[in-house]
Enzyme design. Structure first.
Site, PDB file in Angstrom:
ATOM      1  N   CYS A  39      35.759  31.229  -8.124  1.00  0.00           N
ATOM      2  CA  CYS A  39      34.217  31.630  -8.425  1.00  0.00           C
ATOM      3  C   CYS A  39      34.099  32.319  -9.049  1.00  0.00           C
ATOM      4  CB  CYS A  39      34.532  32.715  -6.750  1.00  0.00           C
ATOM      5  SG  CYS A  39      33.010  33.504  -6.793  1.00  0.00           S
ATOM      6  N   CYS A  78      27.671  29.234 -12.078  1.00  0.00           N
ATOM      7  CA  CYS A  78      28.613  29.815 -10.785  1.00  0.00           C
ATOM      8  C   CYS A  78      28.435  28.254 -10.480  1.00  0.00           C
ATOM      9  CB  CYS A  78      27.012  29.854  -9.902  1.00  0.00           C
ATOM     10  SG  CYS A  78      27.581  30.034  -8.385  1.00  0.00           S
TER      11      CYS A  78
END
Length: 259
Positions: free
Chosen positions: A75, A184
């Site tokens: 992440c 992302c």
């Protein structure tokens, strides 16, 4: 280095980090992996640094209880906001994921690149330190408001998704970018949709392959490879398992678990 059959732990604020898991699994098929999708708290990108650190520690605690030998923070937001705190607290190697700005800057002919990322990543101190190194390149930052929620809901091909992507990418195209960095781990699942909007000459970069190679390097130098063969991965989510199961093309079992 002796063999080490303990699993590799991977966590993300939802299903997006499976793009990182997939790259690791392809490169290291004999490694057992445990994937943690904290979809209940997705997206991390709109939370405070304190919240992100607390959630990242909660996920780490869960994976360490599963006896993981190494943890991949799949992440961008958690990496840029929490990895220093994680490394300070836990005695286990961590591998983070950051937007792949360096290869985009290095190869850009127009000296203009675009970055599509979450608010949490773009606002982080680590991200700003990275971009400061590249003063000669114009870096166009765009927050991907709403994209993670749509992916988590399984609405990857929805008209709303296409409309959002078009609104985010059109100004970058007009600014003459030749590289788009996906900042992302959810966003690689949007590459087919993004390619329909971008001109062919604009290259798309994500971090999956680089993270997989770094994982291999840490296993070789510090932790040890598994001596098992083709270990079956384990997937956990704290919400409905349906979307995660579908993104894995129904090839693996996903268990719902509170954490």
């Amino acid at each position: 280095m002796n063999s080490n059959n303990q699993p590799i732990g991977i966590f993300d604020s939802g299903i997006g980090g499976t793009s990182i898991w997939s790259a690791i699994h392809q490169l290291l098929p004999n490694e057992k992996t445990i994937y943690l999708a904290d979809s209940k708290n997705a997206p991390y990108g709109q939370k405070s640094k304190e919240e992100i650190v607390a959630l990242s520690m909660k996920n780490t605690d869960f994976l360490l209880e599963m006896n993981c030998k190494l943890i991949v923070v799949a992440c961008n937001t958690a990496t840029t906001n929490a990895i220093q705190e994680l490394r300070a607290k836990y005695n286990v190697p961590f591998i983070g994921i950051e937007p792949a700005i360096k290869p985009a800057v290095t190869h850009s002919k127009t000296q203009t690149i675009g970055i599509l990322a979450t608010q949490g990543t773009l606002n982080s101190e680590l991200f700003n330190k990275t971009t400061e190194k590249y003063q000669d390149t114009k870096i166009i930052e765009q927050v991907g408001h709403g994209l993670v929620q749509l992916i988590e809901n399984g609405d990857i091909n929805s008209p709303e998704m296409i409309k959002l992507l078009r609104s985010y990418l059109t100004p970058m195209i007009e600014a003459n970018i030749d590289y788009l960095v996906l900042g992302c781990s959810h966003y690689p699942y949007l590459i087919p949709q993004i390619k329909k909007i971008l001109p062919e000459h604009i290259h798309i970069i994500d971090s999956g392959e680089a993270v997989a190679k770094q994982t291999q390097k840490i296993l070789r130098e510090k932790v040890g490879f598994s001596s098992a063969e083709n270990s079956q991965p384990i997937f956990y989510t704290n919400t409905n398992a349906k979307v995660l199961t579908e993104i894995l093309e129904n090839k693996f079992t996903v268990e719902k678990k509170e954490f």
